[in-house]
Design a protein around this motif. Sequence first.
Motif, PDB file in Angstrom:
ATOM      1  N   LEU A 439       0.822  -1.204   0.000  1.00  0.00           N
ATOM      2  CA  LEU A 439       0.000   0.000   0.000  1.00  0.00           C
ATOM      3  C   LEU A 439       0.864   1.265   0.000  1.00  0.00           C
ATOM      4  N   LYS A 440       1.982   1.224   0.724  1.00  0.00           N
ATOM      5  CA  LYS A 440       2.910   2.364   0.697  1.00  0.00           C
ATOM      6  C   LYS A 440       3.458   2.577  -0.710  1.00  0.00           C
ATOM      7  N   GLN A 441       3.814   1.478  -1.369  1.00  0.00           N
ATOM      8  CA  GLN A 441       4.361   1.575  -2.723  1.00  0.00           C
ATOM      9  C   GLN A 441       3.322   2.135  -3.682  1.00  0.00           C
ATOM     10  N   LEU A 442       2.091   1.670  -3.546  1.00  0.00           N
ATOM     11  CA  LEU A 442       1.020   2.168  -4.397  1.00  0.00           C
ATOM     12  C   LEU A 442       0.812   3.664  -4.187  1.00  0.00           C
ATOM     13  N   SER A 443       0.869   4.074  -2.926  1.00  0.00           N
ATOM     14  CA  SER A 443       0.712   5.498  -2.616  1.00  0.00           C
ATOM     15  C   SER A 443       1.845   6.309  -3.219  1.00  0.00           C
ATOM     16  N   GLU A 502     -10.711  28.000 -12.940  1.00  0.00           N
ATOM     17  CA  GLU A 502     -11.742  26.980 -13.026  1.00  0.00           C
ATOM     18  C   GLU A 502     -11.101  25.637 -12.672  1.00  0.00           C
ATOM     19  N   ARG A 503     -11.861  24.783 -12.008  1.00  0.00           N
ATOM     20  CA  ARG A 503     -11.363  23.466 -11.638  1.00  0.00           C
ATOM     21  C   ARG A 503     -12.175  22.383 -12.369  1.00  0.00           C
ATOM     22  N   TYR A 504     -11.438  21.366 -12.892  1.00  0.00           N
ATOM     23  CA  TYR A 504     -12.061  20.324 -13.707  1.00  0.00           C
ATOM     24  C   TYR A 504     -11.636  18.940 -13.219  1.00  0.00           C
ATOM     25  N   ILE A 505     -12.359  17.929 -13.728  1.00  0.00           N
ATOM     26  CA  ILE A 505     -12.022  16.529 -13.497  1.00  0.00           C
ATOM     27  C   ILE A 505     -12.163  15.790 -14.824  1.00  0.00           C
ATOM     28  N   THR A 506     -11.390  14.735 -15.009  1.00  0.00           N
ATOM     29  CA  THR A 506     -11.548  13.867 -16.191  1.00  0.00           C
ATOM     30  C   THR A 506     -11.863  12.457 -15.694  1.00  0.00           C
ATOM     31  N   GLN A 507     -12.396  11.634 -16.596  1.00  0.00           N
ATOM     32  CA  GLN A 507     -12.745  10.264 -16.207  1.00  0.00           C
ATOM     33  C   GLN A 507     -11.508   9.498 -15.762  1.00  0.00           C
ATOM     34  N   GLU A 508     -10.372   9.726 -16.471  1.00  0.00           N
ATOM     35  CA  GLU A 508      -9.134   9.034 -16.127  1.00  0.00           C
ATOM     36  C   GLU A 508      -8.663   9.429 -14.721  1.00  0.00           C
ATOM     37  N   LEU A 509      -8.736  10.731 -14.415  1.00  0.00           N
ATOM     38  CA  LEU A 509      -8.296  11.200 -13.085  1.00  0.00           C
ATOM     39  C   LEU A 509      -9.232  10.679 -12.001  1.00  0.00           C
ATOM     40  N   LYS A 510     -10.551  10.601 -12.309  1.00  0.00           N
ATOM     41  CA  LYS A 510     -11.513  10.116 -11.327  1.00  0.00           C
ATOM     42  C   LYS A 510     -11.248   8.653 -10.982  1.00  0.00           C
ATOM     43  N   VAL A 511     -10.949   7.825 -11.982  1.00  0.00           N
ATOM     44  CA  VAL A 511     -10.669   6.410 -11.741  1.00  0.00           C
ATOM     45  C   VAL A 511      -9.435   6.259 -10.861  1.00  0.00           C
ATOM     46  N   TYR A 512      -8.408   7.041 -11.197  1.00  0.00           N
ATOM     47  CA  TYR A 512      -7.184   6.916 -10.407  1.00  0.00           C
ATOM     48  C   TYR A 512      -7.363   7.473  -8.990  1.00  0.00           C
ATOM     49  N   ASP A 514     -10.048   7.286  -7.147  1.00  0.00           N
ATOM     50  CA  ASP A 514     -10.672   6.250  -6.337  1.00  0.00           C
ATOM     51  C   ASP A 514      -9.644   5.215  -5.901  1.00  0.00           C
ATOM     52  N   LYS A 515      -8.772   4.868  -6.820  1.00  0.00           N
ATOM     53  CA  LYS A 515      -7.759   3.860  -6.517  1.00  0.00           C
ATOM     54  C   LYS A 515      -6.783   4.360  -5.449  1.00  0.00           C
ATOM     55  N   ILE A 516      -6.306   5.607  -5.627  1.00  0.00           N
ATOM     56  CA  ILE A 516      -5.329   6.185  -4.688  1.00  0.00           C
ATOM     57  C   ILE A 516      -5.953   6.390  -3.314  1.00  0.00           C
ATOM     58  N   ILE A 517      -7.138   7.022  -3.277  1.00  0.00           N
ATOM     59  CA  ILE A 517      -7.771   7.336  -2.000  1.00  0.00           C
ATOM     60  C   ILE A 517      -8.104   6.061  -1.246  1.00  0.00           C
ATOM     61  N   ASN A 518      -8.625   5.074  -1.936  1.00  0.00           N
ATOM     62  CA  ASN A 518      -8.959   3.813  -1.272  1.00  0.00           C
ATOM     63  C   ASN A 518      -7.723   3.140  -0.707  1.00  0.00           C
ATOM     64  N   SER A 519      -6.618   3.168  -1.466  1.00  0.00           N
ATOM     65  CA  SER A 519      -5.394   2.523  -0.979  1.00  0.00           C
ATOM     66  C   SER A 519      -4.822   3.274   0.218  1.00  0.00           C
ATOM     67  N   ARG A 520      -4.877   4.587   0.185  1.00  0.00           N
ATOM     68  CA  ARG A 520      -4.370   5.377   1.314  1.00  0.00           C
ATOM     69  C   ARG A 520      -5.224   5.173   2.554  1.00  0.00           C
ATOM     70  N   GLN A 521      -6.546   5.161   2.342  1.00  0.00           N
ATOM     71  CA  GLN A 521      -7.431   4.939   3.476  1.00  0.00           C
ATOM     72  C   GLN A 521      -7.181   3.573   4.093  1.00  0.00           C
ATOM     73  N   ARG A 522      -6.993   2.583   3.237  1.00  0.00           N
ATOM     74  CA  ARG A 522      -6.697   1.242   3.730  1.00  0.00           C
ATOM     75  C   ARG A 522      -5.348   1.230   4.460  1.00  0.00           C
ATOM     76  N   LEU A 523      -4.355   1.941   3.917  1.00  0.00           N
ATOM     77  CA  LEU A 523      -3.034   2.011   4.546  1.00  0.00           C
ATOM     78  C   LEU A 523      -3.128   2.636   5.929  1.00  0.00           C
ATOM     79  N   PHE A 524      -3.834   3.770   6.021  1.00  0.00           N
ATOM     80  CA  PHE A 524      -3.951   4.458   7.308  1.00  0.00           C
ATOM     81  C   PHE A 524      -4.663   3.579   8.339  1.00  0.00           C
ATOM     82  N   GLU A 525      -5.732   2.914   7.918  1.00  0.00           N
ATOM     83  CA  GLU A 525      -6.472   2.052   8.834  1.00  0.00           C
ATOM     84  C   GLU A 525      -5.620   0.882   9.303  1.00  0.00           C
ATOM     85  N   LEU A 526      -4.878   0.281   8.377  1.00  0.00           N
ATOM     86  CA  LEU A 526      -4.049  -0.870   8.720  1.00  0.00           C
ATOM     87  C   LEU A 526      -2.918  -0.475   9.670  1.00  0.00           C
TER      88      LEU A 526
END
Length: 854
Positions: A439-443, A502-512, A514-526
């Motif tokens: 998880l650290k490596q992914l982050s 102006e602030r924007y989002i793209t589909q590619e950034l949104k997918v990543y 979710d992946k980053i935030i979920n991994s970090r949240q899991r890392l912090f909890e663990l």
Amino acid sequence: MTKYTPMIEQYLSIKEQNEDAILLFRLGDFYEMFFEDAKKASKELEIVLTARDGGAGKIPMCGVPHHAVNNYIARLVGKGYKVAICDQVEDPRSAAGIVKREVTRIITAGTILDDIMLDEGKNNYLVAAIVYNQIIGFTYIDISTGDFWVTERRADDTGEWLDNELQRINPSECLIPSEVANNSLWTETSNHRSLQITTIDFMSDVEEAEQYLTNQFGVNSLQNFGIKHYTAGLLAAAAILSYLNETQKGYLSHIQRINLYHSEEFMELDGFTRRNLELTLTLREHRKQGSLLDVLDACSTPIGKRLLRKWLEQPLLNENDINLRLDAVGELKDKILLRENLKEHLKKVYDLERLAGKLGSGLVTPRELLSLRYSLEALAPLKDELQDSSSPLLVELSALNLLPEVVVLITDTLDDDAPINVKEGGLIKSSFSEEIDELKQLSSQGTNWLLEFENREKEATGIKHLKVSYNKVFGYYIEVSKSNIGLVPDHYIRKQTLVNTERYITQELKVYEDKIINSRQRLFELEYQVFLQLKEQIQPYIGQLLQTAHKVAVIDVLTSLAITAYMNDYVRPTIVKDGTIDILAGRHPVVERALIEGRFVPNDLQLNPEDNRFAIITGPNMGGKSTYMRQAAIIQIMAQMGSFIPADKAALTIVDRIFTRVGASDDLSAGQSTFMVEMVELAHILSSATSQSFIILDEIGRGTSTYDGLSIARAVTEYINHYIKAKTLFATHYHELTSLGEEEQGIFNLFVSVMESGEKVTFLKKVLQGKADKSYGIHVAKLAGLPDELIERANVLLDSFEQTKTVQPVQTFSQGNLFDNHGSEIINELERISPDGISPKEALNLLYKWKEML
């Protein structure tokens, strides 16, 4: 009925259970207060009082940031408030409706655990006391260290012993039974001190109290603690633990034993004496600087500083225990290299007692566990240094438990740069867990990916200042200035509009994202779960940690006393049993250190139980009488606490109590004048002193007329010498008392010498055998800057008074001739008279006749 929002309803429900406390209610990143609590807190903390919609109109509100809450709690508790901390006890993301909240801790003056609110050099004690079957059960505890003591004492009407103990311990809070809150024992005690009294319901059944204590300590019996048969003490101890469990919600695993003590084991010092001798605080400024504690304190650790204060406040009565300490101090004083090495190692040791307290209370942080590891590692070379010691106490202390299992657990688990915050990652060492490492490596890869993504978008769009950023509210976004909006591709989705960007989002950034935030949240909890497991693994070692902490504290105190002795040329006192106090070239340790210019003038003192037990000291104002007397008492205290002393040589008999009556101030709030305060202090001394005591008296009887004062001073002298027979130093300007040095066995005269040259007077500060014939008060007045005309007039008046003075010596208790020249005639006539056979008029005529004869 008023209808509030669900959140305010939740607040009111919790507040109803904590009506006597200010409730800090966690909302997001703030602790909020509402209604009357908000009004009080905004005033006390000087923060803005606002309002919010509570569903039934606006309600008062104020708040403080969660990261700074301890500063605000400290201010509220310091002002006498009780504070309840209400936290979120479930994850808001998984909560159905209102997040569940509970009071996780209640903080009062006697239950503080946070370092910011504590003095590292002083224990923060909570006291509980109860009278049961005419016995006072008395207990005190420092929840931050687990230091827990209990004793009993037969109750007396004056509460003198209780008052002395409270002044020694100086608790932040005192628990007493609700039903006796107005009992004179407590009200008279609290009148003399600004005690914070908390009334609670004590257990009334001794067996119930005993069972409660065995459950707390996890034992079958209290036999090993030595307190099983101390019924009043058991009730007090159970009450204090019940109160702590209520306020700390059961987090008390560091409180593992209770210690029994007897006041008869220590020299008893009343509040007057502690203040007058300035043992731990100065008399006027109430500061440590300028006190005896300040002189003796060369400790390197907080645990040592607290123990040194205890030793100073409780001098020993056991000769063997005193000599054990003196042996150790002597060895460390002589072995310079050993002493210096110990000090260097001790500097690396953190507050082991309070670290154990944090572990037991569940509040320890990752940084504090690292401090524990570093401290234990520093003890290994310290232990090696002590291996060749010869004094019995140092040999005993060298058997330090270094808790290697705890060091390994912390070293293998925690990252060396672990942060204070336990829920934002960075806690756990790499290689501890494969999952955490992944998880650290992914982050880490995620950070690199974001940089690559930003560069690709800049190149694809031609927007040079395009930036990819993140915040907790919106997550990841692409930020573009208003001037470049025309270059934004169609697949960019607008997320937020600001003044210049102006602030924007793209589909590619949104997918990543979710992946980053979920991994970090899991890392912090663990990582947080691993940290909680680490704390649980260390919990069983708390008892051993506290034992090691105590030994380290003793080593630190002995080292401090050795350093002080070496630096100030102190010598070892000899403890004798013949009742003498024999000091050669004694010095006052505080005054000596404070002298900027000139050398302190040392003085001798010889007292014995027969011929020289009561010294009448005369001499000039500013001549050094008070310093001389105080230094004798301080030298005695230093010796009995196990310290070397400021003298060339000394042989000292152990004394059970030291009393001082030095100066006095009025107590107008209690309706007492200066003279009345003096008499109250004197009455206390005369009723409490024994032949094994040491009494210091300064200027008895100066607050009334000359005849009254002289009569009282002489009567006090005779009473102590005849009936109490305590070793006494009495400084006075009543030169008439010096005749007692020639008339009374046990009384002798000392005087402070001066040198006169014309009108110039030099105070030599030397105490000699004999008596003075002047007080030089007018000379002192001149030095103080009084007008010359006034000084001249005073000298004229003094000459006149000295030529016509009428004060005559009076006879002692032991002499029957009270009537001088006409004594025999009056006594003969008294022997012939039958009191029942004469009329009132005849008796009055006799009185007139005798009065005329006299």
